[in-house]
Design an enzyme around this catalytic site. Sequence first.
Site, short mmCIF file in Angstrom:
data_model
loop_
_atom_site.label_atom_id
_atom_site.label_comp_id
_atom_site.label_asym_id
_atom_site.label_seq_id
_atom_site.Cartn_x
_atom_site.Cartn_y
_atom_site.Cartn_z
N SER A 164 0.82 -1.21 0.00
CA SER A 164 0.00 0.00 0.00
C SER A 164 0.85 1.25 0.00
CB SER A 164 -0.86 0.04 1.26
OG SER A 164 -1.65 -1.11 1.36
N HIS B 80 -1.51 -2.84 -7.04
CA HIS B 80 -2.16 -2.54 -5.76
C HIS B 80 -3.67 -2.63 -5.88
CE1 HIS B 80 -3.06 0.52 -2.38
NE2 HIS B 80 -2.97 -0.69 -1.89
N GLU C 116 -4.00 0.11 -8.76
CA GLU C 116 -2.90 1.04 -9.03
C GLU C 116 -1.72 0.22 -9.53
OE1 GLU C 116 -3.44 4.75 -5.90
OE2 GLU C 116 -2.65 2.87 -5.12
N ASN D 39 -3.74 5.82 -1.04
CA ASN D 39 -3.38 5.82 0.38
C ASN D 39 -2.69 7.11 0.81
OD1 ASN D 39 -4.53 3.43 1.30
ND2 ASN D 39 -2.94 2.26 0.26
N1 NAD Z 1 -5.88 -4.43 4.28
C1 NAD Z 1 -6.15 -3.64 3.28
O1 NAD Z 1 -7.20 -2.99 3.22
C2 NAD Z 1 -5.16 -3.54 2.14
C3 NAD Z 1 -5.57 -2.96 0.93
C4 NAD Z 1 -4.68 -2.92 -0.14
C5 NAD Z 1 -3.39 -3.41 0.04
N2 NAD Z 1 -3.02 -3.95 1.24
C6 NAD Z 1 -1.65 -4.46 1.34
O2 NAD Z 1 -1.70 -5.87 1.16
C7 NAD Z 1 -0.66 -6.48 1.93
C8 NAD Z 1 -1.29 -7.51 2.83
O3 NAD Z 1 -2.14 -6.84 3.75
P1 NAD Z 1 -3.32 -7.61 4.48
O4 NAD Z 1 -4.17 -6.54 5.10
O5 NAD Z 1 -3.93 -8.61 3.58
O6 NAD Z 1 -2.49 -8.36 5.64
P2 NAD Z 1 -2.97 -9.58 6.55
O7 NAD Z 1 -2.20 -9.48 7.81
O8 NAD Z 1 -4.46 -9.65 6.62
O9 NAD Z 1 -2.48 -10.89 5.72
C9 NAD Z 1 -1.13 -11.18 5.48
C10 NAD Z 1 -0.99 -12.69 5.34
O10 NAD Z 1 0.34 -13.00 4.90
C11 NAD Z 1 0.75 -14.18 5.56
N3 NAD Z 1 2.23 -14.22 5.50
C12 NAD Z 1 3.12 -13.52 6.22
N4 NAD Z 1 4.37 -13.78 5.79
C13 NAD Z 1 4.27 -14.69 4.78
C14 NAD Z 1 5.21 -15.33 3.94
N5 NAD Z 1 6.51 -15.07 4.03
N6 NAD Z 1 4.75 -16.21 3.01
C15 NAD Z 1 3.42 -16.46 2.90
N7 NAD Z 1 2.48 -15.87 3.68
C16 NAD Z 1 2.90 -14.98 4.60
C17 NAD Z 1 0.19 -14.05 6.96
O11 NAD Z 1 0.10 -15.30 7.61
C18 NAD Z 1 -1.19 -13.43 6.66
O12 NAD Z 1 -2.18 -14.44 6.47
C19 NAD Z 1 0.06 -5.36 2.66
O13 NAD Z 1 1.18 -4.97 1.92
C20 NAD Z 1 -0.99 -4.26 2.69
O14 NAD Z 1 -0.42 -2.98 2.79
C21 NAD Z 1 -3.88 -4.04 2.27
#
Ligand code: NAD
Length: 490
Positions: free
Chosen positions: A121, A142, A154, A192
């Site tokens: 993000s 993204h 994005e 963001n």
């Molecule tokens: N939450 C949102 O609204 C949102 C929106 C757009 C982008 N993002 C981005 O997406 C990414 C993930 O965010 P999220 O909110 O889904 O996080 P989250 O914590 O909900 O999920 C992350 C997952 O990755 C897993 N994980 C961690 N290390 C790992 C590895 N080395 N190999 C495989 N799996 C692994 C974890 O167990 C977890 O299930 C971040 O970079 C975040 O900034 C989030």
Amino acid sequence: MAGTFETVGVVGLGTMGAGIAEVFARAGLAVTGVEADPAALERGRGHLEGSTGRALARGRLTEAERAEIIGRVTFTTSLEDLGDADLVIEAIPEVMDYKRALFTDLDRVCKPSAVLATNTSSLSVTAIAATTTRPGRVIGMHFFNPAPVMKLVEVVRTVTTDEGLADEVAGLARRLGKTPVTVGDRAGFVVNRLLLPYLNHAAALLENGLAGRDDIDAAMKLGVGLPMGPFALLDLIGLDTSYEICEVLFRETRDRRHAPAPVLRELVTAGLLGRKSGQGFHCPEEPQSPSPHEKPSAASIAVLGEDPGGFAAQLSGAGFKIVDVEDAELVVALSSTPVVEQAVRLPHPDRLVGLHLVGDQIAEVASTALTSPETARVAAGLLRILGRTPVPCKDRAEFVVDALLYPYLNDAVRMYESGYASVEDIDTAMKLGCGYPAGPFETLDRLGLATVRDGLRALYAEYREPSFAPAPLLDQLVTAGVRSIRDLSS
Ligand SMILES: NC(=O)c1ccc[n+]([C@@H]2O[C@H](COP(=O)([O-])OP(=O)(O)OC[C@H]3O[C@@H](n4cnc5c(N)ncnc54)[C@H](O)[C@@H]3O)[C@@H](O)[C@H]2O)c1
């Protein structure tokens, strides 16, 4: 060229990854979902089954289509299973060290032609790309939350991205039914960079006691027409993810407004991460807490200030008696701050509240240091009788809605002014990435550039926050009598 992507890997099946895997499978691509945590892997599988199950129940998928989609996704805990993938999307936590370690491994495991994309993000795609031997094949892709619903992607290219790759990935996004907006690598990209400072600002105002959590949420939902209030959205995004994005923004900008509000750190440390942990600012089981309904006892009301909506007439229509200030049990001052300046001139300053009618659904009810709690309760009650949701708040510049909205609009002007993105792309990104009813430049036109500029000046005068000062472009356009930045840029 976009047709070259047929097999994709998604790494991390949390809030975002599970939805991203579903998006690719629905578009007919073979997906390998990799998750480090076996419990999260099962939740990812459950997400796909649940989501396609609901689509089946609603008649949006047939049983056969559902089986096909589920059949396209393989779940694994091993990264080594990504050897054949044409594209891998990383969706693990927003922590640079984790991402760099993962991209080093992906670079080793994946075939040389594979594109490695990050769903970060806010983090530097350039820095992630630099950990690989193929920085030209690394890009940002993204998605927005929830990935199957939100239309925006994005596409983030870096200075090292291969010529043409951003277009290929944008083509892939279109194939998924999404709208791509391609931008350069800057913390937070478009959405963001504009969204998180607003959410963080809401958290800071809550901490300062400007207004309550549910009142701020209601103000932004009903007053501005946003799909959800800032605290409901923070819970949806995840407080840990929100915290990390603010940290990244702050590191790049050193803008105090980007420094995560202390309440975010406290909740994250306590493990209250929002929806994914079951509790954040809100707890799902907890009923929303509207202020108690009370019938106002004041029968005689005085109205001060301009009365554009015929508010006094509405009060008389509802059976209230409009009287002189001396005789009033309740005095309302319409739309001017600071309210306390008017209060000190009255015989009974405790009987005065400031009132700001926003749209046709809410009204901010500002109590000064002298307003009695009874007066605030009576004012809230009479607004309910008039069919408006009261938003109780303190007597501060621009109250709640405009205090949150104007700096966000100012940030959008600054972003355009910096040359990072076009007016059209910024408007598209905020509408499709956040579900906003209008983009910031459309909102600016509706409110009037001069109104927003003057509001920002008032905010700056009160809070002395440098980034509340009107963007130079906004100031100049008002001076020049230009009415719309959209006209200027087209
Ligand atoms: N939450 C949102 O609204 C949102 C929106 C757009 C982008 N993002 C981005 O997406 C990414 C993930 O965010 P999220 O909110 O889904 O996080 P989250 O914590 O909900 O999920 C992350 C997952 O990755 C897993 N994980 C961690 N290390 C790992 C590895 N080395 N190999 C495989 N799996 C692994 C974890 O167990 C977890 O299930 C971040 O970079 C975040 O900034 C989030």
